[in-house]
Write a protein that holds these residues in place. Structure first.
Motif, mmCIF file in Angstrom:
data_model
loop_
_atom_site.group_PDB
_atom_site.id
_atom_site.type_symbol
_atom_site.label_atom_id
_atom_site.label_comp_id
_atom_site.label_asym_id
_atom_site.label_seq_id
_atom_site.Cartn_x
_atom_site.Cartn_y
_atom_site.Cartn_z
ATOM 1 N N HIS A 37 -3.900 -16.127 -7.157
ATOM 2 C CA HIS A 37 -5.063 -15.488 -6.206
ATOM 3 C C HIS A 37 -4.432 -15.173 -4.805
ATOM 4 O O HIS A 37 -5.111 -14.920 -3.841
ATOM 5 N N HIS A 38 -3.116 -15.447 -4.584
ATOM 6 C CA HIS A 38 -2.229 -14.911 -3.291
ATOM 7 C C HIS A 38 -1.619 -13.764 -3.506
ATOM 8 O O HIS A 38 -0.970 -13.452 -4.542
ATOM 9 N N LEU A 39 -2.105 -12.973 -2.586
ATOM 10 C CA LEU A 39 -1.419 -11.616 -2.430
ATOM 11 C C LEU A 39 0.017 -11.709 -2.613
ATOM 12 O O LEU A 39 0.705 -10.698 -3.201
ATOM 13 N N GLU A 40 0.683 -12.727 -2.052
ATOM 14 C CA GLU A 40 2.075 -12.780 -2.229
ATOM 15 C C GLU A 40 2.632 -12.892 -3.741
ATOM 16 O O GLU A 40 3.926 -12.465 -3.816
ATOM 17 N N TYR A 41 1.988 -13.415 -4.326
ATOM 18 C CA TYR A 41 2.565 -13.450 -6.175
ATOM 19 C C TYR A 41 2.484 -11.983 -6.517
ATOM 20 O O TYR A 41 3.324 -11.755 -7.381
ATOM 21 N N TRP A 42 1.894 -11.205 -5.923
ATOM 22 C CA TRP A 42 1.771 -9.654 -6.354
ATOM 23 C C TRP A 42 2.835 -8.633 -5.665
ATOM 24 O O TRP A 42 2.651 -7.612 -5.698
ATOM 25 N N LEU A 43 3.770 -9.271 -5.030
ATOM 26 C CA LEU A 43 4.658 -8.531 -4.188
ATOM 27 C C LEU A 43 5.917 -8.124 -5.219
ATOM 28 O O LEU A 43 6.400 -8.875 -5.880
ATOM 29 N N ASP A 44 6.092 -6.998 -5.124
ATOM 30 C CA ASP A 44 7.303 -6.604 -6.070
ATOM 31 C C ASP A 44 7.948 -5.118 -5.410
ATOM 32 O O ASP A 44 7.396 -4.427 -4.470
ATOM 33 N N TYR A 45 9.214 -4.821 -5.957
ATOM 34 C CA TYR A 45 9.842 -3.716 -5.503
ATOM 35 C C TYR A 45 9.069 -2.667 -5.911
ATOM 36 O O TYR A 45 8.614 -2.420 -6.912
ATOM 37 N N SER A 46 9.051 -1.658 -5.158
ATOM 38 C CA SER A 46 8.569 -0.279 -5.193
ATOM 39 C C SER A 46 9.315 0.491 -6.151
ATOM 40 O O SER A 46 10.596 0.456 -5.972
ATOM 41 N N LEU A 47 8.738 1.319 -7.126
ATOM 42 C CA LEU A 47 9.164 2.312 -7.869
ATOM 43 C C LEU A 47 9.956 3.528 -6.789
ATOM 44 O O LEU A 47 10.868 4.055 -7.211
ATOM 45 N N ASP A 48 9.291 3.654 -5.701
ATOM 46 C CA ASP A 48 9.812 4.536 -4.512
ATOM 47 C C ASP A 48 10.905 3.653 -3.609
ATOM 48 O O ASP A 48 10.370 2.695 -3.035
ATOM 49 N N LYS A 50 10.611 2.276 -0.023
ATOM 50 C CA LYS A 50 9.319 1.600 0.260
ATOM 51 C C LYS A 50 9.774 -0.037 0.475
ATOM 52 O O LYS A 50 9.196 -0.809 0.865
ATOM 53 N N GLY A 51 10.758 -0.041 -0.540
ATOM 54 C CA GLY A 51 11.154 -1.867 -0.623
ATOM 55 C C GLY A 51 10.152 -2.734 -1.345
ATOM 56 O O GLY A 51 9.616 -2.309 -2.380
ATOM 57 N N ILE A 52 9.760 -3.755 -0.875
ATOM 58 C CA ILE A 52 8.875 -4.536 -1.362
ATOM 59 C C ILE A 52 7.293 -4.228 -0.920
ATOM 60 O O ILE A 52 6.975 -4.178 0.197
ATOM 61 N N VAL A 53 6.484 -4.191 -1.981
ATOM 62 C CA VAL A 53 5.135 -3.673 -1.703
ATOM 63 C C VAL A 53 4.175 -4.362 -2.387
ATOM 64 O O VAL A 53 4.496 -5.161 -3.445
ATOM 65 N N GLY A 54 3.156 -4.531 -1.891
ATOM 66 C CA GLY A 54 1.982 -5.063 -2.842
ATOM 67 C C GLY A 54 1.589 -4.415 -4.098
ATOM 68 O O GLY A 54 1.301 -3.070 -4.127
ATOM 69 N N MET A 55 1.392 -5.067 -5.236
ATOM 70 C CA MET A 55 0.873 -4.579 -6.396
ATOM 71 C C MET A 55 -0.683 -4.601 -6.633
ATOM 72 O O MET A 55 -1.298 -5.524 -6.041
ATOM 73 N N LYS A 66 -3.308 -7.868 5.564
ATOM 74 C CA LYS A 66 -3.994 -6.447 5.324
ATOM 75 C C LYS A 66 -2.657 -5.546 4.914
ATOM 76 O O LYS A 66 -2.818 -4.353 4.621
ATOM 77 N N THR A 67 -1.611 -5.643 5.731
ATOM 78 C CA THR A 67 -0.498 -4.914 5.590
ATOM 79 C C THR A 67 0.380 -5.094 4.108
ATOM 80 O O THR A 67 1.174 -4.129 3.812
ATOM 81 N N LEU A 68 0.031 -6.204 3.655
ATOM 82 C CA LEU A 68 0.901 -6.448 2.324
ATOM 83 C C LEU A 68 0.369 -6.069 1.097
ATOM 84 O O LEU A 68 0.747 -5.905 0.047
ATOM 85 N N LEU A 69 -1.181 -6.236 1.364
ATOM 86 C CA LEU A 69 -1.862 -5.972 -0.014
ATOM 87 C C LEU A 69 -1.961 -4.312 -0.469
ATOM 88 O O LEU A 69 -1.872 -3.436 0.576
#
Length: 194
Positions: free
Chosen positions: A80-91, A94-99, A140-143
């Motif tokens: 339930h924490h947005l940080e759990y859903w951070l991963d490297y972007s296929l692009d 962009k680096g690490i982005v929210g999934m 809001k910037t990470l989600l």
């Protein structure tokens, strides 16, 4: 020892409040399992050491050390924490982005935010505080865009229409249809009953 007891009472109060909110929207599993990692030694010992009663002990540990072992442990175990859903972007630019977060975890995050605001603000809690806290933060910037829109919809609804309306909306318009969809994959005739 007193800080340890007070921290224990606070996490219990928070857990049971989130459970109550999750039950109101029909997310029983999330309500029962919410934040169980807070009882692990890694999280509990830090929470007790930095307990203040009016804000998260993670903030105090972060100010003291520059990082927080408790939060690093917690976010990696609680969906339930947005940080759990951070991963490297296929692009790769962009680096690490929210999934995209599954709906049930966005709803649990919403319930978690309400409970945290109630616990820390006590009698001065208002229905707009979860939205105000969110707007001040970095979430809001990470989600992921869709997850952000969903969470913001619920937070705005809470601020404008209140808890009872918002919980009923989430239960009837999101959770029940989500359950019907899952069950109908196994029993296709179910979707025709609703």
């Amino acid at each position: 020892m007193i800080k340890c007891w007070e921290h224990f009472k606070t996490i219990n109060k928070h857990k049971f409040m989130v459970m109550k909110h999750c039950f109101k929207v029909g997310l029983y599993k999330q309500g029962l399992l919410h934040d169980l990692s807070k009882y692990s030694w890694t999280e509990f010992s830090v929470g007790a050491k930095y307990y203040q009663g009016n804000r998260s002990p993670n903030d105090a540990e972060r100010e003291d050390k520059g990082y927080t072992t408790s939060w690093l442990h917690h976010k990696g175990r609680n969906k339930h924490h947005l940080e759990y859903w951070l991963d490297y972007s296929l692009d790769k630019s962009k680096g690490i982005v929210g999934m995209p977060m599954p709906k049930e975890y966005i709803i649990e995050m919403f319930c978690d935010r309400i409970a945290a605001c109630k616990i820390y603000n006590k009698e001065s809690y208002t229905q707009s505080q979860p939205l105000e806290y969110y707007l001040k933060g970095r979430a809001k910037t990470l989600l992921h865009d869709e997850s952000r829109k969903t969470l913001e919809k619920y937070l705005n609804m809470l601020a404008d229409k209140g808890e009872d309306y918002t919980f009923k909306y989430i239960k009837n318009k999101v959770v029940v249809p989500m359950r019907v969809e899952k069950v109908s994959k196994v029993f296709p005739f179910i979707k025709y009953m609703f």
